[in-house]
Design a protein around this motif. Structure first.
Motif, short mmCIF file in Angstrom:
data_model
loop_
_atom_site.label_atom_id
_atom_site.label_comp_id
_atom_site.label_asym_id
_atom_site.label_seq_id
_atom_site.Cartn_x
_atom_site.Cartn_y
_atom_site.Cartn_z
N UNK A 315 0.83 -1.21 0.00
CA UNK A 315 0.00 0.00 0.00
C UNK A 315 0.86 1.26 0.00
N UNK A 316 1.97 1.21 0.72
CA UNK A 316 2.87 2.36 0.75
C UNK A 316 3.59 2.52 -0.59
N UNK A 317 3.95 1.39 -1.17
CA UNK A 317 4.69 1.44 -2.44
C UNK A 317 3.81 2.02 -3.54
N UNK A 318 2.55 1.60 -3.58
CA UNK A 318 1.66 2.06 -4.64
C UNK A 318 0.83 3.28 -4.23
N UNK A 319 0.98 3.68 -2.96
CA UNK A 319 0.24 4.84 -2.43
C UNK A 319 -1.25 4.70 -2.70
N UNK A 320 -1.71 3.50 -2.44
CA UNK A 320 -3.11 3.18 -2.74
C UNK A 320 -3.97 3.41 -1.50
N UNK A 321 -4.53 4.61 -1.41
CA UNK A 321 -5.39 4.95 -0.28
C UNK A 321 -6.74 4.27 -0.42
N UNK A 322 -7.16 4.03 -1.63
CA UNK A 322 -8.47 3.43 -1.89
C UNK A 322 -8.58 2.03 -1.31
N UNK A 323 -7.50 1.26 -1.36
CA UNK A 323 -7.52 -0.12 -0.89
C UNK A 323 -7.40 -0.16 0.63
N UNK A 324 -8.51 -0.46 1.30
CA UNK A 324 -8.50 -0.55 2.75
C UNK A 324 -7.99 -1.90 3.22
#
Length: 337
Positions: A315-324
């Motif tokens: 999640x940090x690598x892709x900066x994916x805030x949407x994915x909880x």
């Protein structure tokens, strides 16, 4: 309870009781009776006098009386078993009169089967409104039975032998079914199965398939929900290779012996929710899953901490805030991140 004779619903809450409890059933206008938490040693014959019933759910291990046909308004019938012990090698059938419940929409009878209505030589024995049938064995999935349930959409089958699995699925063709549940308590369905091509939802439990057999599910181009429970597939490695579950939106992995899941998000382009429960050997999820544009939530219950740590790094690598991410361990409160 006698003081409210015009009650329309009677709901019994709490854990299932090991001993019989006296239950007042003198509500002549009752439409809903949910008594699954109460164990009946004898079928409560007062029930068949409640002709306004639309919903009936009880726990009872015996045979259902033919007078069940008196409940001509019934839309939902659920009969749960107190004991899941197989009583004999012979099927135990519901009464033939069950086919007279023409308003029935949902039938769930664990350990009981539908009798073949063709033996009664009565063309009126058809349940056109029945949409869901579950808890039955392969003995209920015959040409004669299915022909009298023309609008059936969801079927849950308990497979008890390899012969059952071959015999059963030879009848499940075409586009009639959209939802299929298979429960096999003894890993007896290792024989290849030809799944109906138009299925949208599949739930498998105890089948013991090899992961290589996942190709049979990959051929289902309309599949949106896949639930794999209790050794539905066995083996340490699941490798998707070039397979693509193009329409799959929900994936559940529960109580599997899976150690390594070799895949990529490109093989699950529409996945919105991933749930992993009690997969104690799993080391990590595929390394780019959290970067999926479609994935909205990952749930992890009682798995190795390395799985959670790996997801957080993704999640940090892709900066994916949407994915909880929801994480839970037994005895702990659920943590949402």
């Amino acid at each position: 309870m006698e003081s409210i004779p015009n009650a329309r619903s009677l709901l019994c809450f709490g854990p299932k009781q090991p001993y019989p409890i006296a239950l007042y059933l003198g509500f002549r206008l009752l439409k809903v009776l949910d008594a699954v938490s109460i164990r009946f040693y004898e079928f409560p014959l007062q029930v068949v006098k409640l002709v306004h019933l639309k919903y009936l759910a009880i726990t009872y291990d015996g045979e259902i009386p033919s007078s069940i046909s008196c409940l001509w308004n019934l839309e939902v019938l659920i009969v749960s078993q107190h004991n899941n012990i197989k009583r004999s090698n012979l099927p135990v059938y519901l009464p033939i009169e069950i086919w007279k419940l023409h308003k029935l929409k949902h039938l769930q009878c664990m350990g009981l089967d539908l009798p073949d209505p063709t033996s009664a030589d009565d063309d009126s024995l058809v349940v056109e409104k029945l949409l869901t049938l579950s808890g039955v064995s392969a003995h209920s999935v015959t040409v004669g039975v299915l022909a009298r349930i023309p609008n059936l959409k969801k079927i849950g089958i308990k497979i008890e032998s390899a012969h059952d699995s071959v015999e059963t699925f030879s009848f499940l063709g075409g586009d009639q079914f959209s939802n299929l549940l298979i429960r096999s308590p003894e890993n007896v369905t290792s024989v290849p199965i030809q799944f109906p091509l138009f299925l949208k939802k599949i739930s498998l439990s105890g089948c013991g398939f090899s992961w290589s057999y996942m190709r049979a599910l990959n051929c289902l181009l309309h599949l949106e929900t896949l639930k794999l429970r209790w050794y539905a597939f066995c083996g340490p490695v699941w490798e998707t290779s070039d397979w693509c579950f193009s329409d799959l939106k929900y994936l559940l992995l529960e109580d599997l012996d899976l150690k390594r899941w070799d895949s990529t998000r490109d093989h699950f382009p529409s996945l919105e929710r991933l749930v992993i429960r009690h997969c104690y050997n799993l080391q990590e999820i595929p390394p780019d899953f959290a970067g999926s544009k479609s994935l909205e939530e990952i749930e992890v219950h009682d798995c190795r901490k390395e799985v959670t740590v790996g997801i957080e790094k993704q999640r940090k690598r892709y900066r994916n805030i949407k994915c909880g991410l929801r994480v839970r361990f037994s005895g702990d409160d659920e943590k949402a991140k």
